[in-house]
Design a protein around this motif. Sequence first.
Motif, short mmCIF file in Angstrom:
data_model
loop_
_atom_site.label_atom_id
_atom_site.label_comp_id
_atom_site.label_asym_id
_atom_site.label_seq_id
_atom_site.Cartn_x
_atom_site.Cartn_y
_atom_site.Cartn_z
N ARG A 84 14.54 -1.98 9.14
CA ARG A 84 13.31 -1.50 8.48
C ARG A 84 12.21 -1.32 9.53
NH1 ARG A 84 10.33 -4.17 10.66
NH2 ARG A 84 9.52 -6.26 10.27
N LYS A 85 11.41 -0.29 9.36
CA LYS A 85 10.41 0.06 10.37
C LYS A 85 9.09 -0.68 10.11
CE LYS A 85 10.40 4.48 9.48
NZ LYS A 85 11.47 4.64 8.50
N PRO A 86 8.41 -1.14 11.17
CA PRO A 86 7.01 -1.50 11.02
C PRO A 86 6.18 -0.23 11.09
CG PRO A 86 7.75 -2.00 13.24
CD PRO A 86 8.93 -1.44 12.52
N ILE A 87 5.31 -0.02 10.12
CA ILE A 87 4.57 1.24 10.07
C ILE A 87 3.07 1.00 10.06
CG2 ILE A 87 6.40 2.58 8.97
CD1 ILE A 87 4.94 2.21 6.29
N ALA A 88 2.35 2.02 10.48
CA ALA A 88 0.89 2.06 10.41
C ALA A 88 0.50 3.30 9.63
CB ALA A 88 0.29 2.09 11.81
N VAL A 89 -0.29 3.12 8.61
CA VAL A 89 -0.72 4.22 7.74
C VAL A 89 -2.24 4.31 7.82
CG1 VAL A 89 -0.83 5.11 5.39
CG2 VAL A 89 1.25 3.96 6.20
N LYS A 90 -2.73 5.45 8.28
CA LYS A 90 -4.18 5.66 8.39
C LYS A 90 -4.62 6.54 7.22
CE LYS A 90 -7.74 6.85 11.78
NZ LYS A 90 -7.98 7.31 13.16
N THR A 91 -5.63 6.09 6.50
CA THR A 91 -6.16 6.85 5.38
C THR A 91 -7.60 7.24 5.67
OG1 THR A 91 -7.15 5.05 4.07
CG2 THR A 91 -4.75 5.35 3.92
N ALA A 92 -8.20 7.92 4.73
CA ALA A 92 -9.58 8.34 4.90
C ALA A 92 -10.53 7.15 4.95
CB ALA A 92 -9.98 9.29 3.76
N ARG A 93 -10.07 5.96 4.51
CA ARG A 93 -10.96 4.80 4.44
C ARG A 93 -10.56 3.66 5.38
NH1 ARG A 93 -12.08 2.03 -0.78
NH2 ARG A 93 -13.66 1.12 0.58
N GLN A 94 -9.26 3.34 5.43
CA GLN A 94 -8.81 2.19 6.20
C GLN A 94 -7.52 2.51 6.96
OE1 GLN A 94 -9.12 1.30 2.57
NE2 GLN A 94 -11.21 0.54 2.71
N THR A 95 -7.05 1.51 7.71
CA THR A 95 -5.76 1.59 8.38
C THR A 95 -4.93 0.40 7.91
OG1 THR A 95 -6.68 2.69 10.32
CG2 THR A 95 -4.56 1.61 10.59
N PHE A 96 -3.68 0.66 7.54
CA PHE A 96 -2.80 -0.37 6.99
C PHE A 96 -1.56 -0.53 7.86
CE2 PHE A 96 -5.33 1.32 3.59
CZ PHE A 96 -5.64 0.23 2.79
N LEU A 97 -1.24 -1.76 8.22
CA LEU A 97 -0.04 -2.08 8.99
C LEU A 97 0.85 -2.95 8.14
CD1 LEU A 97 -1.68 -3.06 12.43
CD2 LEU A 97 -1.27 -0.78 11.50
N ALA A 98 2.14 -2.60 8.04
CA ALA A 98 3.05 -3.34 7.17
C ALA A 98 4.48 -2.92 7.46
CB ALA A 98 2.73 -3.06 5.69
N PRO A 99 5.45 -3.72 7.00
CA PRO A 99 6.83 -3.25 7.04
C PRO A 99 7.02 -2.12 6.03
CG PRO A 99 6.66 -5.34 5.85
CD PRO A 99 5.32 -5.08 6.45
N ASP A 100 7.91 -1.21 6.35
CA ASP A 100 8.21 -0.10 5.44
C ASP A 100 9.23 -0.57 4.41
OD1 ASP A 100 8.45 2.36 4.25
OD2 ASP A 100 9.80 3.18 5.77
N ASN A 101 8.72 -1.28 3.40
CA ASN A 101 9.62 -1.83 2.37
C ASN A 101 9.08 -1.69 0.97
OD1 ASN A 101 7.57 -3.72 2.29
ND2 ASN A 101 8.79 -5.42 3.09
N GLY A 102 8.05 -0.86 0.81
CA GLY A 102 7.43 -0.67 -0.50
C GLY A 102 6.11 -1.38 -0.65
N LEU A 103 5.76 -2.24 0.29
CA LEU A 103 4.53 -3.01 0.19
C LEU A 103 3.30 -2.10 0.16
CD1 LEU A 103 3.50 -5.93 0.11
CD2 LEU A 103 3.48 -5.93 2.61
N LEU A 104 3.37 -0.96 0.84
CA LEU A 104 2.23 -0.04 0.89
C LEU A 104 2.29 1.04 -0.19
CD1 LEU A 104 1.61 0.48 4.72
CD2 LEU A 104 0.61 -1.19 3.15
N THR A 105 3.07 0.82 -1.23
CA THR A 105 3.17 1.78 -2.34
C THR A 105 1.80 2.19 -2.87
OG1 THR A 105 5.37 1.04 -2.98
CG2 THR A 105 4.06 2.14 -4.67
N PRO A 106 0.89 1.25 -3.17
CA PRO A 106 -0.41 1.68 -3.71
C PRO A 106 -1.25 2.49 -2.73
CG PRO A 106 -0.43 -0.68 -3.26
CD PRO A 106 0.99 -0.23 -3.12
N VAL A 107 -1.09 2.23 -1.43
CA VAL A 107 -1.81 3.01 -0.42
C VAL A 107 -1.29 4.44 -0.40
CG1 VAL A 107 -2.38 3.20 2.03
CG2 VAL A 107 -2.21 0.94 0.96
#
Length: 277
Positions: A84-107
Amino acid sequence: MSVSDWRNPVVILMTDFGLRDTYIGQMKCVITSICPDASVIDLTHAVDPQNIAQGAFFLDRSMPFFPDRAVVVCVVDPGVGTSRKPIAVKTARQTFLAPDNGLLTPVLGSQTVTHCISISSPEIMLPAQSATFHGRDIFSPAAAHLCAGFPFDRLGDPVDPASCITLPAETNGIENGNSIAGRVLFCDHFGNLVTSLESSLVDTAHRWEISAEGIDGLPIVKTYEDVDEGKLLAYRGSFDTIEIAVRNGSAAGRTGLKDGAAVRLVRKEPVTTAIPS
């Protein structure tokens, strides 16, 4: 603009690590060693172990209160050390770091994603990495480096956000137009049972009740003082879902209901307003 151009960089931590061990302390030490100016906020470290869905729920209901430009580290990671990948997701408001396992679904589902990267650059990892503690060795230093001005696009390789793992949406089944099925999501610190039934389902034109195993026709009230001491109640909770509680007691202890237990929201007769005589 790099994070270092912002005043008072903020790192928000959410994990299932608990507070008894040194895991969170080690993560904070890594962050402040790399970026001493970063303020670290503990969202929670009490996600039930390996409960990705609960972590995603906490994230979903907390995001509206995050400061803009915060770096949010989310670690509920039963697949740590696997492919599973560690991912970084940048949005218009924040930056989120998490494993790619569904944890960032709401983001991924509710924010405007501008960039998504698989974290792989050795520049932002600790020199030696444990196979079981990526929170300390990968996510924390990556967050700190971003706060110190490290360019986001150098974290690793670009990823299509549509390819990231997401959890299935929580569904509330409607039967006969008057009964809506849900489940207990979790029990909070006070013994209150937080359900999947959205508060928005409850209109003011009808009376509503909650039923579950051992609970038959529990009216929904506004607050704890609407019932006597030690009595069960149902109400619209701060997570914007229906909760079951005991006034000055534990609904979990009283009812024995566990995570996943079936609950039902039942619409009763319309509310009538008496006409003054």
